[in-house]
Scaffold this motif. Structure first.
Motif, PDB file in Angstrom:
ATOM      1  N   MET A   1       0.844  -1.208   0.000  1.00  0.00           N
ATOM      2  CA  MET A   1       0.000   0.000   0.000  1.00  0.00           C
ATOM      3  C   MET A   1       0.872   1.249   0.000  1.00  0.00           C
ATOM      4  SD  MET A   1      -2.665   1.240   2.860  1.00  0.00           S
ATOM      5  CE  MET A   1      -3.817  -0.070   2.881  1.00  0.00           C
ATOM      6  N   GLY A   2       0.567   2.239  -0.835  1.00  0.00           N
ATOM      7  CA  GLY A   2       1.385   3.444  -0.947  1.00  0.00           C
ATOM      8  C   GLY A   2       1.176   4.374   0.228  1.00  0.00           C
ATOM      9  N   THR A   3       2.115   5.329   0.373  1.00  0.00           N
ATOM     10  CA  THR A   3       2.045   6.306   1.464  1.00  0.00           C
ATOM     11  C   THR A   3       0.734   7.069   1.396  1.00  0.00           C
ATOM     12  OG1 THR A   3       4.382   6.586   1.118  1.00  0.00           O
ATOM     13  CG2 THR A   3       3.316   8.208   2.507  1.00  0.00           C
ATOM     14  N   MET A   4       0.356   7.425   0.149  1.00  0.00           N
ATOM     15  CA  MET A   4      -0.844   8.235  -0.030  1.00  0.00           C
ATOM     16  C   MET A   4      -2.068   7.481   0.481  1.00  0.00           C
ATOM     17  SD  MET A   4      -2.364   9.407  -3.607  1.00  0.00           S
ATOM     18  CE  MET A   4      -3.150   7.886  -3.972  1.00  0.00           C
ATOM     19  N   GLU A   5      -2.155   6.167   0.085  1.00  0.00           N
ATOM     20  CA  GLU A   5      -3.329   5.400   0.503  1.00  0.00           C
ATOM     21  C   GLU A   5      -3.356   5.274   2.016  1.00  0.00           C
ATOM     22  OE1 GLU A   5      -3.247   1.885  -2.547  1.00  0.00           O
ATOM     23  OE2 GLU A   5      -1.429   3.026  -2.380  1.00  0.00           O
ATOM     24  N   LYS A   6      -2.133   5.026   2.588  1.00  0.00           N
ATOM     25  CA  LYS A   6      -2.047   4.843   4.025  1.00  0.00           C
ATOM     26  C   LYS A   6      -2.547   6.077   4.745  1.00  0.00           C
ATOM     27  CE  LYS A   6       1.749   1.821   5.155  1.00  0.00           C
ATOM     28  NZ  LYS A   6       3.175   1.914   5.245  1.00  0.00           N
ATOM     29  N   SER A   7      -2.053   7.266   4.297  1.00  0.00           N
ATOM     30  CA  SER A   7      -2.422   8.475   5.008  1.00  0.00           C
ATOM     31  C   SER A   7      -3.904   8.775   4.831  1.00  0.00           C
ATOM     32  CB  SER A   7      -1.555   9.647   4.560  1.00  0.00           C
ATOM     33  OG  SER A   7      -1.748   9.860   3.205  1.00  0.00           O
ATOM     34  N   THR A   8      -4.447   8.457   3.633  1.00  0.00           N
ATOM     35  CA  THR A   8      -5.870   8.700   3.408  1.00  0.00           C
ATOM     36  C   THR A   8      -6.664   7.806   4.350  1.00  0.00           C
ATOM     37  OG1 THR A   8      -5.303   8.998   1.110  1.00  0.00           O
ATOM     38  CG2 THR A   8      -7.637   8.844   1.612  1.00  0.00           C
ATOM     39  N   ASP A   9      -6.208   6.540   4.457  1.00  0.00           N
ATOM     40  CA  ASP A   9      -6.881   5.617   5.364  1.00  0.00           C
ATOM     41  C   ASP A   9      -6.890   6.155   6.776  1.00  0.00           C
ATOM     42  OD1 ASP A   9      -5.941   2.401   3.985  1.00  0.00           O
ATOM     43  OD2 ASP A   9      -7.490   3.849   3.496  1.00  0.00           O
ATOM     44  N   LEU A  10      -5.731   6.665   7.158  1.00  0.00           N
ATOM     45  CA  LEU A  10      -5.574   7.145   8.523  1.00  0.00           C
ATOM     46  C   LEU A  10      -6.547   8.279   8.798  1.00  0.00           C
ATOM     47  CD1 LEU A  10      -3.891   6.362  10.855  1.00  0.00           C
ATOM     48  CD2 LEU A  10      -2.090   7.876  10.080  1.00  0.00           C
ATOM     49  N   VAL A  11      -6.586   9.223   7.836  1.00  0.00           N
ATOM     50  CA  VAL A  11      -7.497  10.362   8.013  1.00  0.00           C
ATOM     51  C   VAL A  11      -8.934   9.844   8.080  1.00  0.00           C
ATOM     52  CG1 VAL A  11      -8.392  12.461   6.958  1.00  0.00           C
ATOM     53  CG2 VAL A  11      -5.957  12.030   6.910  1.00  0.00           C
ATOM     54  N   ASN A  12      -9.259   8.890   7.208  1.00  0.00           N
ATOM     55  CA  ASN A  12     -10.618   8.363   7.203  1.00  0.00           C
ATOM     56  C   ASN A  12     -10.978   7.695   8.525  1.00  0.00           C
ATOM     57  OD1 ASN A  12     -10.973   9.276   4.683  1.00  0.00           O
ATOM     58  ND2 ASN A  12     -10.510   7.353   3.665  1.00  0.00           N
ATOM     59  N   ARG A 413       6.599  12.111  -3.987  1.00  0.00           N
ATOM     60  CA  ARG A 413       6.043  10.930  -3.312  1.00  0.00           C
ATOM     61  C   ARG A 413       6.984  10.430  -2.215  1.00  0.00           C
ATOM     62  NH1 ARG A 413       3.958   5.076  -5.742  1.00  0.00           N
ATOM     63  NH2 ARG A 413       3.873   4.070  -3.711  1.00  0.00           N
ATOM     64  N   CYS A 414       8.263  10.373  -2.510  1.00  0.00           N
ATOM     65  CA  CYS A 414       9.250   9.896  -1.536  1.00  0.00           C
ATOM     66  C   CYS A 414       9.260  10.799  -0.305  1.00  0.00           C
ATOM     67  CB  CYS A 414      10.632   9.854  -2.191  1.00  0.00           C
ATOM     68  SG  CYS A 414      12.007   9.772  -1.041  1.00  0.00           S
ATOM     69  N   GLY A 415       9.384  12.105  -0.533  1.00  0.00           N
ATOM     70  CA  GLY A 415       9.347  13.053   0.590  1.00  0.00           C
ATOM     71  C   GLY A 415      10.596  13.055   1.442  1.00  0.00           C
ATOM     72  N   GLY A 416      11.622  12.323   1.050  1.00  0.00           N
ATOM     73  CA  GLY A 416      12.820  12.228   1.884  1.00  0.00           C
ATOM     74  C   GLY A 416      13.579  13.537   1.994  1.00  0.00           C
ATOM     75  N   CYS A 417      13.500  14.362   0.961  1.00  0.00           N
ATOM     76  CA  CYS A 417      14.251  15.623   0.969  1.00  0.00           C
ATOM     77  C   CYS A 417      13.351  16.826   1.215  1.00  0.00           C
ATOM     78  CB  CYS A 417      14.975  15.818  -0.362  1.00  0.00           C
ATOM     79  SG  CYS A 417      16.179  14.532  -0.686  1.00  0.00           S
ATOM     80  N   SER A 418      12.056  16.623   1.195  1.00  0.00           N
ATOM     81  CA  SER A 418      11.149  17.765   1.306  1.00  0.00           C
ATOM     82  C   SER A 418       9.812  17.352   1.931  1.00  0.00           C
ATOM     83  CB  SER A 418      10.895  18.324  -0.098  1.00  0.00           C
ATOM     84  OG  SER A 418       9.949  19.364  -0.012  1.00  0.00           O
ATOM     85  N   PRO A 419       9.448  17.985   3.030  1.00  0.00           N
ATOM     86  CA  PRO A 419       8.220  17.552   3.728  1.00  0.00           C
ATOM     87  C   PRO A 419       6.947  18.218   3.209  1.00  0.00           C
ATOM     88  CG  PRO A 419       9.781  18.695   5.195  1.00  0.00           C
ATOM     89  CD  PRO A 419      10.191  18.976   3.802  1.00  0.00           C
ATOM     90  N   LEU A 420       6.762  18.325   1.904  1.00  0.00           N
ATOM     91  CA  LEU A 420       5.539  18.967   1.401  1.00  0.00           C
ATOM     92  C   LEU A 420       4.305  18.140   1.783  1.00  0.00           C
ATOM     93  CD1 LEU A 420       4.273  21.315  -0.179  1.00  0.00           C
ATOM     94  CD2 LEU A 420       4.435  19.920  -2.242  1.00  0.00           C
TER      95      LEU A 420
END
Ligand code: SF4
Length: 432
Positions: A1-12, A413-420
């Motif tokens: 599962m991708g980071t995006m899906e995980k975070s969306t799940d979490l918010v949900n 997507r990686c976000g390792g260098c930038s916390p956008l």
């Protein structure tokens, strides 16, 4: 599962009860602030702590010294999966505010704040109780940080006898990255960007000059054999090539082969504007998912000084290319590296950033990082400025209907260098 899906799940999953949201926001703020701290100022570690960690059987070194993206970092992971490509300094050093004092056998990192000598596991804040704009204060008491171990396949070689780590590297725990051609035309004639370490990796024998699609395919296969969760997406970069297509033909051939072999791995490529914008469609058609067209520095005068070769491409040309790339790849899938630490006027900086976001381009906002061996004079990104810029960009993403969590491959997507994405998650939660 991708980071995006995980975070969306979490918010949900969050019960919309105020105390749950406040708790979650506090955690996200702590992660954002600590990540910003680590990216801007790095972490310190002493020789004796390194020995103590190695005695536990944990492999610990200072990471790579050059190549794609900011170099000389080591990857760490927060409890929510957000990663940080963190510069490390050997004690004593002036830069970091936090020191690694231990790493437990489950790779949890124990930090202490240098000034206060307090452990993050039982005391507070990376910076201050309240940020300048009165947003949530952070609390580090429950912040969990883990070392991402060095992949085992780094010690193996391919059938030609080339170590896999010279072909591609894991950036964090899900992104494989490589520089497909490790030469840049600006290095001939001293026109290279002053912060760039591209050819230093070659001089240090840390990599090979050309990577073929076959070598990258072998490396992906080996990485996934070690851990099926490795290589959820690919980041390919290249030095600027002397031909008019600036390396697009090389990308076309490599991406096509990689995409045929691994149709489910999204591929990100990084370029500077080439002569003919028709390349965007060609690159998309062969399987490129996202593209980074890197301006590097917003201010024109600083850009000319820092990027003597690349700054000959005007900002107007960048806008023309960004717009065409957004048309072809769609919003959220086009990005540009923006390095901070040079800006004298933060309001002007934000205005420029606003224009880029407005056309659907996501900025990979990073602190300036000095790579040993380059001739960049000392520069430092102020961590509070960095946070202010990130929060601004995250709010603008919402205003322009952008969502960095939808980016499918590469540095956003990686976000390792930038916390956008970290900043965006906070702002979107506030909005709802
Ligand atoms: S953001 Fe991630 S993929 Fe991009 S250079 Fe940094 S660590 Fe590598």
């Amino acid at each position: 599962m991708g980071t995006m899906e995980k975070s969306t799940d979490l918010v949900n999953k969050i019960n919309k009860n105020t105390s749950d949201i406040t708790k979650y926001l506090t955690e996200l703020n702590s992660i954002l602030e600590m990540k910003a701290e680590m990216l801007c100022n790095g972490l310190e570690i002493s020789e004796s702590t390194i020995k103590q960690i190695q005695l536990k059987g944990i492999s610990f070194d200072f990471g790579r010294k050059g190549g794609a993206g900011p170099a000389g970092g080591r990857y760490f992971k927060f409890s929510n999966g957000s990663i940080s490509n963190t510069p490390l300094y050997l004690s004593p050093s002036n830069y970091p505010n936090f020191e690694i004092v231990d790493i437990t056998s489950d790779l949890r990192v124990i930090l202490k704040r240098k000034e206060t000598q307090l452990s993050i596991n039982n005391n507070k804040l990376p910076h201050k109780e309240k940020s300048q704009n009165g947003q949530n204060s952070s609390n580090l008491s429950n912040l969990e940080l883990y070392l991402i171990p060095t992949p085992k396949f780094y010690s193996l070689s391919n059938k030609e006898g080339i170590p896999f780590k010279k072909i591609a590297l894991m950036h964090g725990n899900h992104t494989l990255a490589t520089t497909v051609h490790q030469r840049c035309r600006y290095w001939r004639g001293n026109q290279q960007c002053k912060f760039c370490g591209l050819e230093l990796s070659l001089e240090q024998n840390a990599t090979i000059e050309f990577k073929t699609a076959e070598q990258i395919i072998e490396t992906i296969t080996m990485a996934r054999k070690e851990n099926p969760e490795f290589v959820r997406h690919l980041t390919l970069t290249i030095g600027t090539q002397p031909e008019l297509d600036k390396g697009m033909r090389i990308y076309q051939s490599i991406v096509q082969k990689l995409h045929q072999q691994f149709p489910n791995i999204p591929i990100h490529i990084q370029i500077e504007p080439m002569q003919d914008v028709k390349w965007y469609q060609i690159l998309k058609d062969v399987g490129t998912s996202t593209i980074g067209i890197h301006l590097e520095i917003l201010d024109d005068i600083v850009r000319q000084k820092m990027c003597p070769g690349k700054s000959k491409i005007t900002k107007e040309v960048y806008y023309q290319h960004w717009k065409e790339a957004v048309r072809v790849f769609e919003p959220n899938q086009v990005s540009t590296f923006i390095i901070t630490g040079f800006e004298k006027d933060i309001d002007k900086f934000k205005q420029e950033l606003d224009k880029i976001l407005q056309i659907g381009v996501l900025p990979v906002i990073t602190p300036v990082r000095i790579i040993p061996g380059t001739n960049l004079s000392p520069h430092q990104t102020d961590v509070n400025n960095f946070l202010e810029i990130l929060r601004f960009a995250a709010k603008k993403c919402i205003e322009y209907n952008l969502d960095p969590r939808k980016n499918v491959a590469g540095c956003i997507r990686c976000g390792g260098c930038s916390p956008l994405i970290d900043a965006y998650k906070i702002e979107i939660l506030r909005e709802n």
